[in-house]
Design an enzyme around this catalytic site. Sequence first.
Site, short mmCIF file in Angstrom:
data_model
loop_
_atom_site.label_atom_id
_atom_site.label_comp_id
_atom_site.label_asym_id
_atom_site.label_seq_id
_atom_site.Cartn_x
_atom_site.Cartn_y
_atom_site.Cartn_z
N CYS A 187 -132.46 -42.58 29.71
CA CYS A 187 -132.42 -43.11 31.09
C CYS A 187 -133.36 -42.31 32.00
O CYS A 187 -134.06 -42.89 32.84
CB CYS A 187 -131.00 -43.09 31.64
SG CYS A 187 -129.87 -44.18 30.76
N THR A 188 -133.38 -41.01 31.83
CA THR A 188 -134.29 -40.19 32.63
C THR A 188 -135.73 -40.57 32.34
O THR A 188 -136.53 -40.74 33.26
CB THR A 188 -134.06 -38.68 32.36
OG1 THR A 188 -132.70 -38.36 32.74
CG2 THR A 188 -135.03 -37.82 33.14
#
Length: 159
Positions: free
Chosen positions: A51-52
Amino acid sequence: MTPAPSPLAVGDVAPDFSLRDQNGAEVTLSELTAQKNVVVVFYPWAFSGICTGELDEIRDHLERYVTDDLQVLCVSCDAVFSNRAWADIQGYFFPLLSDAWPHGEVARAYGVLNEANGASLRGTFLVGRDGRVAWTLVNGPGEPRDFTAIPSAVAALAG
């Protein structure tokens, strides 16, 4: 346990929603689509590796996702406070919306809530000014998404 509905498909009406961003401001999809196209990006977990990387891609190429005719909205089941801490650390200056309560209601409406773990799948939906899904991509847990098709999908809306 009831199975989750299938993800929205191209041509489907995008369910409207109002959620709070990382700064506590309410963001309503229909208010945005009255003015521009919107890319709704569901992500499973703040602070997680994939997600980052995905949101870093948006941050690092923000001109592809926030224009006079396009707005990106990122949505997770994380609390507003988690989204705020993550946004501050990573320098995310685009809306990170909290779908925490009722838990996953918007992700469920879009057919991307993983009922087994309470997080969303990696669903991406381009919603046109007409409120319909114009393009979509859904990836499962652990499968990073490829955002490269979004610019051409947006250009196709401009026709």
